[in-house]
Design a protein around this motif. Structure first.
Motif, PDB file in Angstrom:
ATOM      1  N   VAL A  10       7.312   7.305 -10.071  1.00 48.60           N
ATOM      2  CA  VAL A  10       7.109   6.834  -8.704  1.00 48.60           C
ATOM      3  C   VAL A  10       7.515   7.919  -7.725  1.00 48.60           C
ATOM      4  N   PHE A  11       6.543   8.381  -6.928  1.00 46.25           N
ATOM      5  CA  PHE A  11       6.814   9.286  -5.811  1.00 46.25           C
ATOM      6  C   PHE A  11       7.093   8.388  -4.607  1.00 46.25           C
ATOM      7  N   CYS A  12       8.312   8.420  -4.101  1.00 48.20           N
ATOM      8  CA  CYS A  12       8.710   7.550  -3.000  1.00 48.20           C
ATOM      9  C   CYS A  12       9.799   8.235  -2.189  1.00 48.20           C
ATOM     10  N   THR A  13      10.327   7.539  -1.204  1.00 47.79           N
ATOM     11  CA  THR A  13      11.396   8.106  -0.395  1.00 47.79           C
ATOM     12  C   THR A  13      12.700   8.157  -1.186  1.00 47.79           C
ATOM     13  N   VAL A  61       8.975  15.829  -2.548  1.00 51.76           N
ATOM     14  CA  VAL A  61       8.295  14.595  -2.121  1.00 51.76           C
ATOM     15  C   VAL A  61       8.755  14.217  -0.717  1.00 51.76           C
ATOM     16  N   ASP A  62      10.074  14.279  -0.473  1.00 49.78           N
ATOM     17  CA  ASP A  62      10.600  13.965   0.863  1.00 49.78           C
ATOM     18  C   ASP A  62      10.053  14.918   1.926  1.00 49.78           C
ATOM     19  N   ARG A  63       9.936  16.204   1.583  1.00 52.47           N
ATOM     20  CA  ARG A  63       9.377  17.172   2.531  1.00 52.47           C
ATOM     21  C   ARG A  63       7.924  16.830   2.858  1.00 52.47           C
ATOM     22  N   GLY A 123       4.421   5.735  -4.155  1.00 51.06           N
ATOM     23  CA  GLY A 123       5.331   4.695  -3.688  1.00 51.06           C
ATOM     24  C   GLY A 123       5.833   4.874  -2.275  1.00 51.06           C
ATOM     25  N   CYS A 124       5.036   5.477  -1.419  1.00 51.04           N
ATOM     26  CA  CYS A 124       5.358   5.620  -0.006  1.00 51.04           C
ATOM     27  C   CYS A 124       4.049   5.496   0.770  1.00 51.04           C
ATOM     28  N   THR A 125       4.062   4.708   1.818  1.00 50.13           N
ATOM     29  CA  THR A 125       2.855   4.470   2.606  1.00 50.13           C
ATOM     30  C   THR A 125       2.172   5.760   3.034  1.00 50.13           C
TER      31      THR A 125
END
Length: 181
Positions: A80-83, A109-111, A144-146
């Protein structure tokens, strides 16, 4: 009828966040939708699901992680790529077996999410996201992030299954709204 509330929750999702205030604001937004006559509710932000109070009445909510759990094949454990906030709360792991990226990949991912929010060049973001997904050893990656879902239509890869939670949620909303009447 469709009702939409846009609330700056992202401003509340910071290292020193006030969880009680966040839950209160989220509860207030859901109540406002109900008061306006909404019969099916949904929260597009994956991370906000970590702050739902399970004591609240949520039968009318299409719960994104729960809905994903119904759709995921148990033959492959997705990444899951998410915050970082979703990772911190183990949001998706509460509902289905999955893994999160290693620390270095999570920082990337956060960047990417931050770049999307800032309106950076979409072609550069798309290329970074493709490279990051391709570098993973898992076959299934959940966006997993909008903000990441905005690029799902451009992430088709022959050796990867990319799951867009917003598409899964939209199908569930349609099902609840029109097929379960």
């Amino acid at each position: 009828q469709v009702f939409v509330i846009s609330f700056p929750f992202s401003e509340m999702l910071c290292p020193d966040m006030n969880i009680a205030k966040l839950r209160k604001e989220l509860r207030g937004c859901l109540e406002q939708l109900r008061k306006n006559g909404a019969s099916v509710l949904a929260i597009a932000c994956n991370t906000l699901h970590a702050f739902l109070d399970e004591k609240d009445e949520l039968n009318d909510l299409v719960h994104l992680p729960r809905t994903l759990a119904e759709e995921i094949s148990l033959s492959d454990t997705p990444l899951v790529f998410c915050t970082s906030t979703s990772v911190q709360f183990g949001l998706h792991k509460q509902f289905f077996p999955c893994t999160y990226p290693d620390t270095q990949t999570q920082e990337e991912v956060d960047r990417i999410i931050d770049q999307i929010l800032r309106g950076a060049d979409q072609s550069v973001i798309l290329e970074k996201l493709r490279e990051l997904i391709q570098a993973q050893t898992t076959n299934t990656v959940i966006l997993g992030c909008t903000e990441l879902s905005l690029f799902s239509a451009h992430l088709s890869m022959p050796n990867k299954q990319i799951i867009d939670p917003l598409e899964v949620m939209a199908n569930k909303i349609l099902q609840k709204s029109f097929l379960n009447r």
